[in-house]
Design an enzyme around this catalytic site. Structure first.
Site, mmCIF file in Angstrom:
data_model
loop_
_atom_site.group_PDB
_atom_site.id
_atom_site.type_symbol
_atom_site.label_atom_id
_atom_site.label_comp_id
_atom_site.label_asym_id
_atom_site.label_seq_id
_atom_site.Cartn_x
_atom_site.Cartn_y
_atom_site.Cartn_z
ATOM 1 N N SER A 77 0.007 -1.299 5.414
ATOM 2 C CA SER A 77 -0.215 -2.722 5.569
ATOM 3 C C SER A 77 -0.645 -3.188 6.540
ATOM 4 O O SER A 77 -2.073 -4.316 6.028
ATOM 5 C CB SER A 77 1.111 -3.617 4.899
ATOM 6 O OG SER A 77 2.076 -2.739 4.086
ATOM 7 N N TYR B 251 -2.197 -1.444 -4.377
ATOM 8 C CA TYR B 251 -1.585 -1.988 -3.807
ATOM 9 C C TYR B 251 -2.590 -1.838 -2.529
ATOM 10 O O TYR B 251 -2.286 -0.368 -1.944
ATOM 11 C CB TYR B 251 0.385 -1.036 -3.873
ATOM 12 C CG TYR B 251 0.612 -1.533 -3.453
ATOM 13 C CD1 TYR B 251 1.697 -2.857 -3.724
ATOM 14 C CD2 TYR B 251 1.433 -0.845 -1.795
ATOM 15 C CE1 TYR B 251 3.086 -3.046 -3.055
ATOM 16 C CE2 TYR B 251 1.846 -1.695 -1.133
ATOM 17 C CZ TYR B 251 2.411 -2.586 -1.557
ATOM 18 O OH TYR B 251 4.096 -3.000 -0.044
ATOM 19 N N ASP C 261 -9.098 2.960 0.459
ATOM 20 C CA ASP C 261 -7.438 2.981 1.315
ATOM 21 C C ASP C 261 -6.960 4.417 0.873
ATOM 22 O O ASP C 261 -6.836 4.766 -0.209
ATOM 23 C CB ASP C 261 -6.961 2.204 0.577
ATOM 24 C CG ASP C 261 -5.088 2.477 0.541
ATOM 25 O OD1 ASP C 261 -5.148 2.633 1.657
ATOM 26 O OD2 ASP C 261 -4.546 0.958 0.230
ATOM 27 N N VAL D 201 -3.889 5.680 2.313
ATOM 28 C CA VAL D 201 -3.026 5.786 2.218
ATOM 29 C C VAL D 201 -1.527 5.991 2.163
ATOM 30 O O VAL D 201 -1.139 7.380 2.731
ATOM 31 C CB VAL D 201 -2.592 3.731 2.493
ATOM 32 C CG1 VAL D 201 -0.714 4.053 3.408
ATOM 33 C CG2 VAL D 201 -3.546 3.304 3.873
ATOM 34 N N LYS D 202 -1.510 6.342 0.595
ATOM 35 C CA LYS D 202 -1.422 7.270 -0.479
ATOM 36 C C LYS D 202 -1.446 8.647 -0.421
ATOM 37 O O LYS D 202 -0.179 9.770 -0.207
ATOM 38 C CB LYS D 202 -0.766 6.190 -1.365
ATOM 39 C CG LYS D 202 0.821 6.776 -2.206
ATOM 40 C CD LYS D 202 2.132 6.424 -2.404
ATOM 41 C CE LYS D 202 2.683 6.114 -2.784
ATOM 42 N NZ LYS D 202 3.698 5.190 -4.105
ATOM 43 N N THR E 131 1.324 -4.516 20.296
ATOM 44 C CA THR E 131 1.637 -4.139 21.247
ATOM 45 C C THR E 131 1.931 -2.809 21.279
ATOM 46 O O THR E 131 1.625 -1.598 22.019
ATOM 47 C CB THR E 131 2.888 -4.726 21.879
ATOM 48 O OG1 THR E 131 2.665 -6.061 22.115
ATOM 49 C CG2 THR E 131 3.234 -4.496 22.976
HETATM 50 C C1 LIG Z 1 -2.628 3.164 -1.784
HETATM 51 C C2 LIG Z 1 -1.601 2.363 -0.734
HETATM 52 N N1 LIG Z 1 -2.098 1.281 0.671
HETATM 53 C C3 LIG Z 1 -0.861 0.489 1.309
HETATM 54 C C4 LIG Z 1 -0.149 0.745 1.357
HETATM 55 C C5 LIG Z 1 1.088 -0.164 2.367
HETATM 56 O O1 LIG Z 1 1.316 1.215 3.074
HETATM 57 P P1 LIG Z 1 2.437 0.357 4.458
HETATM 58 O O2 LIG Z 1 3.771 0.687 2.603
HETATM 59 O O3 LIG Z 1 3.036 1.192 4.692
HETATM 60 O O4 LIG Z 1 2.454 -1.129 5.379
HETATM 61 C C6 LIG Z 1 0.347 1.245 0.451
HETATM 62 C C7 LIG Z 1 2.177 1.597 -0.332
HETATM 63 O O5 LIG Z 1 2.740 2.106 -0.764
HETATM 64 C C8 LIG Z 1 0.031 2.209 -0.733
HETATM 65 O O6 LIG Z 1 0.040 2.685 -1.998
#
Ligand SMILES: Cc1ncc(COP(=O)(O)O)c(C=O)c1O
Length: 440
Positions: A115, A141, A240, A242-243, A297
């Site tokens: 996030s 998401y 993104d 992240v997942k 920080t």
């Molecule tokens: C594609 C994607 N981006 C961002 C996030 C957000 O990550 P976090 O929950 O670590 O903040 C997620 C969380 O599921 C995600 O699937």
């Protein structure tokens, strides 16, 4: 409630942890973890087919990660990358740049979560380009902070308004065929020609495999065509990861499957192997926009980044991407075979160990109600496996296990899923049992 029940971890959790930060799909309350299993109160081991929603790609209690984190704590090189550099953060940034394709001078920013990383990317792109609009997708998401939430298109985000000027496009779903790739591109062209002049758009945020929106693998060539259109107008491409990044889909980066050349790549979840760590990798001229612009920080502290270094080393040395591809293919093959016995299985899809199972009414093809999905997850937990559901209609089982999953564990998982489907269809789980576990 007996005294033992009321003093259980689950009961204490219910009394003190805020609901706004919970996404609980079963009664599982954990006291430890080993390998690909979580240990619940009482000592039972549960096969983790979710990796705690993604981050635990090395499984639990990985010896190298535990040792590196302990070492980093023993003589802690400060606790703040913003105040002073530390070896782990700098070395991790060097390694991230090495493994992430891209040209020109680039820089790395560290955060704590997917996030905050998406928030950072948005804010700096807007400031550096002087453009204030973004494009993202219905079903996407990107996080749960003000910025990342405001460009997300998930039904779980409808409690907050999208940011002004956001252009939300449908994500073409080859199974539902709601919109074809060509239709979405045509809509984008029309928006560019009318109410969304492209020179106002800073960036497009895209998931190379839509995760929380339903584990949707985009049609071949769609994202590349979208990238080419955006590039023509100077719109930056943010991927993104992240997942689905860092080996999960059988390649180090999921975007490699799509032939994308992102300007900015966002990492989270797996990067810390379970510790809070995220990163944004992007061009120097954007990432160096201004000092003191994205300060947190403890981000990039030597403990979390020590874990990140172990994760990247393990990816290379333990062949995790190759394992994800091999074991993921076996898992999908087994799930498709289950589909022959279970008309509720409409579609099995994914890449590597990012696997989705779309559940349908076998007669109509319509999504099953979310309560049915929740019951399957609940019953699977009782039988010994943990996973979650996703999708805009809450009818997709999501499997994102540790990348260390073995073929034997795939066999065990398939047995549990098969039994859970049978038990739920036979009415062995009640609505009341799952009511607390219907999350989104
Ligand atoms: C594609 C994607 N981006 C961002 C996030 C957000 O990550 P976090 O929950 O670590 O903040 C997620 C969380 O599921 C995600 O699937």
């Amino acid at each position: 409630m007996s005294t033992a029940e009321s003093s259980s971890l689950r009961a204490r959790d219910a009394r003190v942890i805020a609901n706004i930060g919970r996404l609980r799909f079963s009664p599982l309350a954990v006291v430890g973890g080993v390998g690909n299993r979580l240990i619940e109160e009482g000592g039972r081991q549960v096969l983790d087919l979710s990796a705690s929603c993604g981050p635990a790609i090395l499984g639990y209690s990985h010896a190298g990660l535990a040792a590196a984190v302990a070492d980093a704590c023993k003589s802690m090189a400060g606790a703040s990358l913003l105040a002073y550099p530390n070896e782990n953060a700098v070395a991790l940034a060097e390694e991230l740049l090495r493994i992430t394709p891209g040209s020109g001078e680039r820089r790395v920013w560290f955060g704590h979560s997917g996030s905050d990383a998406n928030d950072c990317a948005m804010r700096v792109l807007q400031a550096a380009t002087g453009r204030s609009r973004f494009i993202s997708f219905i079903g996407s998401y990107h996080g749960n902070l003000s910025g990342s939430m405001s460009i997300s298109g998930h039904t779980a985000m409808t409690h907050s308004l999208p940011r002004a000027g956001l252009l939300l496009l449908p994500y073409p779903d080859p199974y539902r065929n709601n919109f074809t790739a060509d239709e979405v591109l045509k809509l984008l062209d029309y928006q560019f020609a009318t109410t969304c002049p492209p020179h106002q758009v800073a960036a497009v945020f895209l998931e190379p495999l839509m995760s929380d929106g339903g584990l949707i693998v985009p049609p071949p060539g769609f994202l590349k065509a979208l990238q080419d259109r955006c590039r023509k107008h100077g719109i930056r491409v943010v991927v993104d990861e992240v997942k689905v990044g860092l080996g999960r889909t059988g390649k180090i980066h999921c975007f490699e499957h799509e032939g994308l050349e992102p300007d900015v790549v966002v990492f989270g979840k797996a990067l810390g192997g379970g510790l809070p760590l995220s990163a944004v990798v992007g061009p120097k001229e954007i990432m160096d926009h201004a000092p003191a612009f994205a300060l947190q920080t403890t981000a990039g502290n030597p403990v979390a980044t020590a874990a990140g270094r172990v994760v990247l080393r393990a990816l290379k040395e333990e062949g995790l991407a190759a394992n994800a591809e091999r074991v993921g293919n076996a898992f999908m093959h087994g799930l498709r075979a289950l589909g022959k016995d279970h008309s509720i299985i409409g579609n099995v899809r994914g890449r590597g160990l990012a696997v989705g199972v779309e559940l349908i009414d076998g007669n109509t093809g319509e999504p099953v109600p979310v309560v049915t999905t929740a019951k399957i997850i609940y019953r699977a937990y009782q039988l010994g496996a943990a996973f979650v559901y996703v999708g805009l209609r809450g009818n997709v089982l999501e499997f994102t296990p540790p990348l260390t999953l073995t073929e034997a564990e795939v066999g065990e998982a398939l047995g549990i899923i098969d039994q859970a489907l049978r038990d739920v269809i036979a009415g062995r789980v009640s609505d009341a049992e799952v009511a607390p576990f219907m999350m989104w």
